[in-house]
Design a protein around this motif. Sequence first.
Motif, PDB file in Angstrom:
ATOM      1  N   LEU A   2       6.254  -6.451  -1.683  1.00 20.14           N
ATOM      2  CA  LEU A   2       5.161  -6.059  -0.804  1.00 20.14           C
ATOM      3  C   LEU A   2       5.363  -6.633   0.594  1.00 20.14           C
ATOM      4  O   LEU A   2       6.237  -7.481   0.817  1.00 20.14           O
ATOM      5  N   ASP A  33      -1.348  -6.862   1.814  1.00 27.68           N
ATOM      6  CA  ASP A  33      -0.879  -6.088   0.669  1.00 27.68           C
ATOM      7  C   ASP A  33      -1.171  -6.813  -0.631  1.00 27.68           C
ATOM      8  O   ASP A  33      -1.159  -6.205  -1.711  1.00 27.68           O
ATOM      9  N   CYS A 167       6.075 -10.943  -1.680  1.00 27.60           N
ATOM     10  CA  CYS A 167       5.826 -10.343  -0.368  1.00 27.60           C
ATOM     11  C   CYS A 167       6.784 -10.885   0.689  1.00 27.60           C
ATOM     12  O   CYS A 167       7.390 -11.943   0.521  1.00 27.60           O
TER      13      CYS A 167
END
Length: 257
Positions: A2, A33, A167
């Motif tokens: 992400l 996200d 992420c």
Amino acid sequence: MLGIGVVLSGGGARGIAHLGVLQGLDEIGIRPDILSGVSAGALIGALYAAGHSPEHILEMVKTHTSTSLVRMILSPSGLFTPAGLGKLLKESIPHDSFDQLQIPLYVTATDIGSGESVTFSEGQLYPVLIGSSSVPGLFTPVKFGQRYLVDGGVRDNLPVDCIRDKCRKILGSHVNKLYHDHPEQLGRFQVLEKSFHLAVANTVAAHALQCDIFLEPELQGHQMFDMRHADQLFKAGYDAVLKQKELLKTWVDPRKK
């Protein structure tokens, strides 16, 4: 993997500063996200992940808050009690499920039985949020399955690890910055608060190093259970984002990644 993850610390009323952080990010064009939160940060994260705007959450919290500090702590239905939190959650998040949130959310709590830090991201939502927010000594642990959950900040007040590998960038928002207060100016609850923050400071400092941007809004003088200055707390979080605005803009400009 992400894009952007946001980690929100615990901090009681000071957690309102997280709303200012999220508002600032929204205005820059950053929508997380993935979210990770503990205690008040988990509650803020859940309301935001359910689709409520930071400003709307601020108004909701103010609506559910008594101006009396004692009432907020001791009233059976006060915002800082399991019943008060349960009422707010049921009114604001239609489904008691992580799966129904618009943004993936990781909630960290402490299992007081095993002493472990535990993180949840699926299944029932309400009891996990209430458990993560249950300050030891003030509220009864929340039984959830075979675990007894209390405030996640006891073991991890900046839960970065659970999303670090999920992420590209992480912003951490920590609302328990340590200040050099004069002991004679501290009341009983303030001594308890500061002792807790000192106990977890080394863990927070280590986890802060894992953040690409680490924010600590200026909140000196604001207490854990004092909601009388909600607008000031919100602004402090917003101002902390503005100080990093130029760097944050590069997070939304693909040419500057």
